[in-house]
Motif scaffolding. Structure first.
Motif, PDB file in Angstrom:
ATOM      1  N   ILE B 296      41.938  45.397  76.104  1.00 52.68           N
ATOM      2  CA  ILE B 296      43.187  45.827  75.433  1.00 52.68           C
ATOM      3  C   ILE B 296      43.104  47.322  75.157  1.00 52.68           C
ATOM      4  CG2 ILE B 296      44.564  45.604  73.325  1.00 52.68           C
ATOM      5  CD1 ILE B 296      43.513  42.697  73.141  1.00 52.68           C
ATOM      6  N   ARG B 297      44.206  48.014  75.442  1.00 55.61           N
ATOM      7  CA  ARG B 297      44.209  49.468  75.221  1.00 55.61           C
ATOM      8  C   ARG B 297      44.699  49.766  73.798  1.00 55.61           C
ATOM      9  NH1 ARG B 297      48.153  53.287  77.451  1.00 55.61           N
ATOM     10  NH2 ARG B 297      47.289  55.343  77.058  1.00 55.61           N
ATOM     11  N   LEU B 298      43.876  50.511  73.031  1.00 54.58           N
ATOM     12  CA  LEU B 298      44.263  50.878  71.661  1.00 54.58           C
ATOM     13  C   LEU B 298      45.018  52.198  71.672  1.00 54.58           C
ATOM     14  CD1 LEU B 298      40.967  50.126  69.686  1.00 54.58           C
ATOM     15  CD2 LEU B 298      43.062  48.761  69.725  1.00 54.58           C
ATOM     16  N   ARG B 299      46.102  52.241  70.903  1.00 54.36           N
ATOM     17  CA  ARG B 299      46.853  53.503  70.815  1.00 54.36           C
ATOM     18  C   ARG B 299      46.635  54.211  69.473  1.00 54.36           C
ATOM     19  NH1 ARG B 299      50.818  50.472  73.707  1.00 54.36           N
ATOM     20  NH2 ARG B 299      51.783  49.873  71.740  1.00 54.36           N
ATOM     21  N   ALA B 300      46.452  53.461  68.412  1.00 55.13           N
ATOM     22  CA  ALA B 300      46.258  54.087  67.095  1.00 55.13           C
ATOM     23  C   ALA B 300      45.528  53.131  66.168  1.00 55.13           C
ATOM     24  CB  ALA B 300      47.612  54.464  66.497  1.00 55.13           C
ATOM     25  N   PHE B 301      44.804  53.734  65.218  1.00 58.63           N
ATOM     26  CA  PHE B 301      44.119  52.965  64.176  1.00 58.63           C
ATOM     27  C   PHE B 301      44.222  53.804  62.917  1.00 58.63           C
ATOM     28  CE2 PHE B 301      40.493  51.986  61.529  1.00 58.63           C
ATOM     29  CZ  PHE B 301      40.358  50.603  61.615  1.00 58.63           C
ATOM     30  N   ARG B 302      45.102  53.403  61.999  1.00 63.23           N
ATOM     31  CA  ARG B 302      45.256  54.264  60.824  1.00 63.23           C
ATOM     32  C   ARG B 302      45.489  53.449  59.546  1.00 63.23           C
ATOM     33  NH1 ARG B 302      49.913  55.407  63.863  1.00 63.23           N
ATOM     34  NH2 ARG B 302      51.727  54.329  62.995  1.00 63.23           N
ATOM     35  N   PRO B 303      44.720  53.823  58.489  1.00 57.77           N
ATOM     36  CA  PRO B 303      44.984  53.199  57.192  1.00 57.77           C
ATOM     37  C   PRO B 303      46.374  53.606  56.710  1.00 57.77           C
ATOM     38  CG  PRO B 303      42.932  54.432  57.176  1.00 57.77           C
ATOM     39  CD  PRO B 303      43.653  54.801  58.424  1.00 57.77           C
ATOM     40  N   GLU B 304      47.089  52.686  56.113  1.00 53.13           N
ATOM     41  CA  GLU B 304      48.419  53.029  55.620  1.00 53.13           C
ATOM     42  C   GLU B 304      48.279  53.727  54.271  1.00 53.13           C
ATOM     43  OE1 GLU B 304      50.642  49.379  55.927  1.00 53.13           O
ATOM     44  OE2 GLU B 304      51.239  49.935  57.956  1.00 53.13           O
ATOM     45  N   ASP B 305      49.054  54.819  54.099  1.00 54.36           N
ATOM     46  CA  ASP B 305      48.915  55.640  52.898  1.00 54.36           C
ATOM     47  C   ASP B 305      49.107  54.837  51.622  1.00 54.36           C
ATOM     48  OD1 ASP B 305      48.214  57.883  54.131  1.00 54.36           O
ATOM     49  OD2 ASP B 305      50.132  58.934  53.878  1.00 54.36           O
ATOM     50  N   ASP B 306      50.102  53.931  51.626  1.00 55.83           N
ATOM     51  CA  ASP B 306      50.350  53.188  50.390  1.00 55.83           C
ATOM     52  C   ASP B 306      49.196  52.250  50.081  1.00 55.83           C
ATOM     53  OD1 ASP B 306      50.920  51.563  52.512  1.00 55.83           O
ATOM     54  OD2 ASP B 306      52.612  50.567  51.551  1.00 55.83           O
ATOM     55  N   SER B 307      48.419  51.919  51.125  1.00 56.87           N
ATOM     56  CA  SER B 307      47.240  51.097  50.904  1.00 56.87           C
ATOM     57  C   SER B 307      46.216  51.874  50.078  1.00 56.87           C
ATOM     58  CB  SER B 307      46.645  50.713  52.259  1.00 56.87           C
ATOM     59  OG  SER B 307      45.359  50.215  52.111  1.00 56.87           O
ATOM     60  N   LEU B 308      45.988  53.137  50.475  1.00 49.70           N
ATOM     61  CA  LEU B 308      45.056  54.002  49.755  1.00 49.70           C
ATOM     62  C   LEU B 308      45.548  54.200  48.315  1.00 49.70           C
ATOM     63  CD1 LEU B 308      42.499  55.680  50.146  1.00 49.70           C
ATOM     64  CD2 LEU B 308      43.946  57.603  50.754  1.00 49.70           C
ATOM     65  N   GLU B 309      46.857  54.366  48.202  1.00 48.17           N
ATOM     66  CA  GLU B 309      47.446  54.582  46.888  1.00 48.17           C
ATOM     67  C   GLU B 309      47.192  53.374  45.983  1.00 48.17           C
ATOM     68  OE1 GLU B 309      51.117  56.482  47.652  1.00 48.17           O
ATOM     69  OE2 GLU B 309      51.824  56.072  45.631  1.00 48.17           O
ATOM     70  N   SER B 310      47.329  52.179  46.561  1.00 47.19           N
ATOM     71  CA  SER B 310      47.118  50.979  45.747  1.00 47.19           C
ATOM     72  C   SER B 310      45.653  50.878  45.322  1.00 47.19           C
ATOM     73  CB  SER B 310      47.554  49.731  46.509  1.00 47.19           C
ATOM     74  OG  SER B 310      46.692  49.517  47.603  1.00 47.19           O
ATOM     75  N   VAL B 311      44.760  51.347  46.168  1.00 42.97           N
ATOM     76  CA  VAL B 311      43.338  51.364  45.805  1.00 42.97           C
ATOM     77  C   VAL B 311      43.123  52.270  44.598  1.00 42.97           C
ATOM     78  CG1 VAL B 311      41.036  52.089  46.551  1.00 42.97           C
ATOM     79  CG2 VAL B 311      42.525  50.837  48.114  1.00 42.97           C
ATOM     80  N   PHE B 312      43.723  53.441  44.649  1.00 46.11           N
ATOM     81  CA  PHE B 312      43.575  54.389  43.539  1.00 46.11           C
ATOM     82  C   PHE B 312      44.169  53.813  42.251  1.00 46.11           C
ATOM     83  CE2 PHE B 312      43.516  57.846  46.902  1.00 46.11           C
ATOM     84  CZ  PHE B 312      42.148  57.973  46.838  1.00 46.11           C
TER      85      PHE B 312
END
Lengths: 250, 319
Positions: B296-312
């Motif tokens: 499978i060809r991967l195009r992107a792998f990125r944490p979602e910003d609101d995810s980081l925000e919820s962690v904080f």
């Protein structure tokens, strides 16, 4: 002190961008062109009357304030607009000297441009009237007026994004209309302070042609005009320094 | 110096601090931008981490004296720079906004910075700073014509030219390409290793991780976490990140990921897979391996910003 002078010279260069410089020099020289073109065949008295009218109504009343307004509000206003204020204030220079450098730059730039117009007017009268003694008094008057305007308009440029509009309202409503009608208010009009210096040291004869509303209750005198300019410059520098120290620089 | 005599217990406070923030709050009208923050910074690189609008820029602006705290005190090298301008001989800011004179060349900008700070030999200092950010080839071009990444480097050079003891960088990697980013990160680490105080704000955890082990995390104007980044990661372990993985066959990738023990949940649509995980790093490795195995060809792998925000936000509640 080297850093302060560097700030002042760089600011003067920045506010006098090429297009702005050319436009304002054209405005400054317009009164000279009008005097030269309109007094070719006039009598001596008529020529003096035209010269006095253009000098009061156009040179001191419009050109000098507009030049001072544009260049002075840009001295700090451009830094705020371009978000470069942090570049100049986060330096080992006190806010007082930053304010002084900005006002020095504005007055030098505006005085220089207005001075070119003043010399132009002097040359026009020299060529048409044979009297070459108007140039230097006009330069003195223009520099005094731009100094007073600079002290007021530099902080205005920092305080509001609508500094040009506010400045024009001051020049044309308060100075032009209100101070013209109420003689007592003439003493707070920067261009009248400059005009009083010019009137005091210009060759004899021209004072008689200056309209009474122009000077109001301001008595011609170069010493008094320079003293007023120095006091306003000191107050303007202190005020600019105060707002740079006590307001958030965002 | 504002260092306490004994090593402090609060991980937000360091021994031998050069920059101290004590119970600082800042509000603009009704809006609270920073709320009762106490922390300090010492030699080396410290990351100031948090999502957008967390109050990082406001805190940095207070450190530099650009804005005044509504409450609390700031000390940089023992003084409040706003009232002691001589401190600016030893500290510099790289602001987030453009903050450059577009009509100046990079060389003139850096030299101007040196002259305003009273550097002894501004010409030579400017050349050294330009070389440090590898901007030599473009030094005689107007900054106005620069890409955002090149402007960032010009701003960094204008800060480095004064040889600061305290260097404050607000999102310095914004707009830089991956190669420039690696070089700047190496430069900041080197400056930190020289014993200077380097404070770098970022909203990207991975960026900060490459620069430093010490992090101060903020969210909603409050201190969310502080200290060693591994410990913060540990504190974050209980709650999941959301990661968006874009691939050319999201259905097959999602099926494979469901079986992985690092994955808590999977959703997919036509373009990609949204994965919930508590171990971002393992997931990254796992996804790469799986994609290779399944072709499978991967195009992107990125944490979602609101995810980081919820962690904080979670960390703020825990404090």
């Amino acid at each position: 002190m080297t850093a302060v002078l560097r700030l002042a010279t760089t600011t003067a260069g920045q506010v006098l961008g090429l297009r702005r410089f050319l436009g304002l020099v054209a405005l400054a020289l317009l009164p000279a062109l009008i005097v030269y073109l309109s007094t070719g065949r006039a009598s001596d008295a008529s020529r003096l009357e035209t010269f006095a009218g253009i000098t009061v109504g156009f040179f001191f009343g419009i050109a000098v304030p507009v030049i001072a307004l544009v260049l002075s509000t840009a001295a700090l206003g451009d830094e705020r607009r371009d978000q470069t204020l942090s570049f100049i204030v986060l330096r080992p220079i006190s806010r007082f000297w930053i304010a002084a450098a900005k006002i020095l730059a504005a007055v030098t730039a505006a005085g220089g441009v207005a001075g070119i117009g003043a010399l132009g007017l002097g040359v026009a009268m020299g060529l048409r009237h044979g009297e070459w003694g108007y140039g230097i008094p006009l330069v003195v008057g223009a520099v005094v007026a731009t100094a007073v305007y600079g002290a007021a308009f530099v902080p205005l440029g920092y305080l509001t994004e609508r500094a040009t509009l506010a400045g024009l309202a001051f020049v044309f409503i308060l100075e032009g209309a209100v101070a013209g009608a109420i003689a007592a208010l003439a003493s707070v009009s920067p261009w009248r302070i400059g005009l009083s210096a010019f009137a005091a040291i210009s060759p004899r004869g021209v004072l008689a042609f200056i309209p009474s509303f122009a000077l109001g209750n301001v008595v011609p005198g170069v010493g008094g005009a320079i003293l007023k300019a120095v006091v306003v410059l000191a107050a303007g520098t202190w005020f600019t320094s105060w707002i740079l120290t006590n307001r958030d620089l965002v | 110096m504002t260092a306490p005599d004994t090593p402090p217990a609060d991980p937000a406070v360091v021994a031998g601090a050069t920059v101290a923030v004590n119970a600082v709050s800042k509000w603009f009208g009704q809006k609270v931008a920073v709320s009762n923050v106490t922390c300090s910074f010492g030699a080396g690189v410290t990351g100031l981490l948090g999502p957008n609008a967390a109050g990082k820029t406001t805190l940095l602006r207070m450190l530099t004296g650009l804005i005044l705290p509504s409450e609390g005190t700031i000390a940089v090298l023992g003084t409040n720079p706003r009232h002691h301008p001589a401190t600016y001989r030893k500290m510099a800011l790289v602001p987030e906004e453009n903050a450059v004179y577009a009509n100046l060349t990079a060389r003139a900008l850096v030299r101007y910075s040196a002259e305003l700070s009273g550097v002894a030999d501004p010409g030579a200092a400017a050349e050294r700073a330009i070389a440090a950010v590898e901007l030599d080839d473009a030094a005689d071009r107007s900054v106005g014509g620069f890409s955002k990444g090149m402007r960032q480097r010009a701003k960094v050079a204008a800060a480095l030219v004064i040889d600061p003891e305290v260097l404050i960088l607000d999102e310095p990697l914004n707009g830089t390409d991956p190669i420039q980013r690696l070089r700047l990160i190496a430069l900041f680490r080197r400056i930190g290793d020289e014993g200077r105080t380097v404070i770098v704000s970022s909203h990207v955890l991975q960026e900060v991780e490459r620069m430093t082990d010490r992090v101060i995390a903020m969210v909603d104007g409050k201190l969310a976490a502080a200290g060693d980044i591994t410990a913060i990661r540990g504190a974050m372990a209980d709650i999941p990140y959301r990661v968006k993985v874009e691939a050319d066959d999201p259905r097959r990738l999602a099926s494979a990921l469901v079986a992985s023990d690092t994955v808590r949940g999977v959703e997919f649509d036509d373009r990609g897979v949204r994965v919930e995980t508590t171990d971002l790093r393992s997931l990254g490795r796992r996804v790469t391996v799986m994609a290779a195995e399944l072709g499978i060809r991967l195009r992107a792998f990125r944490p979602e910003d609101d995810s980081l925000e919820s962690v904080f936000r979670y960390l703020v509640h825990r404090r």
